[in-house]
Design an enzyme around this catalytic site. Structure first.
Site: not given
Ligand SMILES: O=NC(=O)[C@@H](O)[C@H](O)[C@H](O)CO
Ligand SMILES: [Co+2]
Length: 402
Positions: A37, A122, A147, A210, A236, A312, A316, A339
């Site tokens: 990204n 999220h 999250r 996070d 995180e 992750h 992105d 995630e």
């Molecule tokens: O834990 N997940 C994250 O922190 C994501 O939301 C990141 O901010 C993006 O993937 C960064 O490109």
């Molecule tokens: Co993160």
């Protein structure tokens, strides 16, 4: 079998992706995600100008040898660009090998260790009320782990909490969007967020948060301690983790579980953190960690130290990365969580896949290979547009971590 062609496809269905497609002389093809990204074209060039020419004519079954050839052979080892490029090739080769073996990738890794893959998604809001409501909506969609991020009073839009947070990058900004940050305002407010979320939604939902690398060790220790009442699944990226030893201070002060690693690209970034059990979850993912070959090794290393996996998987990384992750998630004995922040509809059209989501769990599906592909013709409809993640400054203008 021989590799006859290597295509590097850069497309932007709502956000930018870099995809490697490897073609063989027996008609089998494989795809891998190589998205970084904000620096996508650096990886595309690393692949097109330096690696792809060396693949033509090679035997695609020699995955480990090719991985070592590009890792040790690079001389200039490690780094996000190198490892994303290697990841794209490696993931495509595992896709081909599983197709040649006529089985889903997870079977090749050792078979399923579970029936389904727990995921977290999220929820965010510009203020606590909005964030609490967003958690409610995610619960209604069946998510069991969420999250929660919130805007901070007195600060303009904080990353991942405003309207633009869906794509996590500034497609419409020719230069990175500059955010303003205040750790003291943040540290005072986040405990209030989780008090409100627990009050509204109780204890049968896992909550995650996070900090996006923005704290110093003692500030991270303070936040971990202040959030112990909320019994988070994890805090995180509490601090910028090049300084792995810094986590010793956090660990000394709090029992809040810690997760780190989405920006790591080799095991060396996480070795001390895991050996000393300074973290509970390792967030490395297929596209940034050098592919399936590397991530499998990192996951095994983590299992020795009771560290669980937590790939992750925000928007992105392409659905190809998610697909490959899900096969590792289904196999890996020390699985933690995956995630999943969802994808824009146009992304799912360009990257059709066999994976599925239901009731807060994901599954890679039973298609051979990793089960995700790219529709090249459709991808052409979405040409690359330069875009960046934001940058972050303190209120006095200091360029700060994020
Ligand atoms: O834990 N997940 C994250 O922190 C994501 O939301 C990141 O901010 C993006 O993937 C960064 O490109
Ligand atoms: Co993160």
């Amino acid at each position: 079998m021989k590799i006859t062609d290597v295509k590097i496809i850069v497309c932007s269905p709502g956000r930018n992706f870099v995809t490697v497609k490897i073609v063989t002389d027996e008609g089998l093809t494989g795809v891998g995600d190589a998205t970084l990204n904000g620096r996508e074209l650096a990886v595309a060039s690393y692949l097109k100008d330096h690696l792809a020419p060396l693949l033509i004519g090679r035997d695609p079954s020699r995955i480990e040898d090719i991985w070592q050839y590009f890792y040790r052979g690079a001389y200039w080892r490690r780094g996000p660009v190198t490892m994303a490029a290697i990841a794209g090739i490696d993931t495509a080769l595992w896709d081909i090998k599983a197709k040649a073996a006529n089985m889903p990738l997870y079977q090749l890794l050792g078979g399923a260790s579970r029936e389904k893959v727990l995921c977290y998604t999220h929820a965010q809001g510009r203020d606590i009320a909005e964030a609490v409501e967003a958690v409610g909506r995610r619960k209604e969609q069946g998510y069991r782990a969420i999250r929660v991020q919130v805007g901070i009073p007195g600060l303009p839009d904080v990353y991942g909490t405003g309207a633009k947070s869906v794509t996590n990058n500034a497609l419409d900004d020719a230069v990175p969007h500059e955010e303003t940050w205040s750790t003291s305002k943040y540290l005072r407010y986040v405990p209030e967020l989780f008090t409100a979320v627990r009050e509204a939604h109780g204890w049968d939902v896992e909550l995650l948060h996070d900090a996006h690398h923005r704290l110093t060790p003692i500030e991270a220790a303070r936040l971990g301690k202040d959030l112990e009442f909320a019994r988070l699944f994890w805090l995180e990226d509490a601090m910028a983790a090049e300084h792995q030893e810094g986590f010793r201070l956090i660990r000394k002060h709090t029992t809040t579980p810690l997760a780190v690693g989405e920006v790591f690209n080799t095991i060396w970034d996480a070795r001390l953190l895991m050996e000393e059990q300074l973290i509970d979850y390792i967030r490395m993912t297929t596209v940034h960690a050098g592919g399936v070959t590397a991530l499998r090794r990192i996951m095994d290393f983590a299992s020795v130290y009771n560290v669980r996996t937590a790939c992750h998987g925000a928007m992105d990384m392409s659905p190809i990365c998610l697909g490959a992750n899900l096969h590792l998630d289904l196999w890996v004995p020390n699985f933690g969580i995956q995630e999943y922040s969802g994808y824009l509809p146009e992304i799912l059209e360009v990257f059709p896949g066999a994976w599925s989501l239901s009731d807060g769990y994901l599954h890679p599906g039973e298609a051979i290979g990793h089960g995700v592909d790219i529709d090249e013709r459709l991808a052409e409809k979405y040409p690359y547009q330069r875009a960046y993640l934001p940058v972050n400054r303190l209120e006095d203008g200091t360029l700060w971590h994020w």
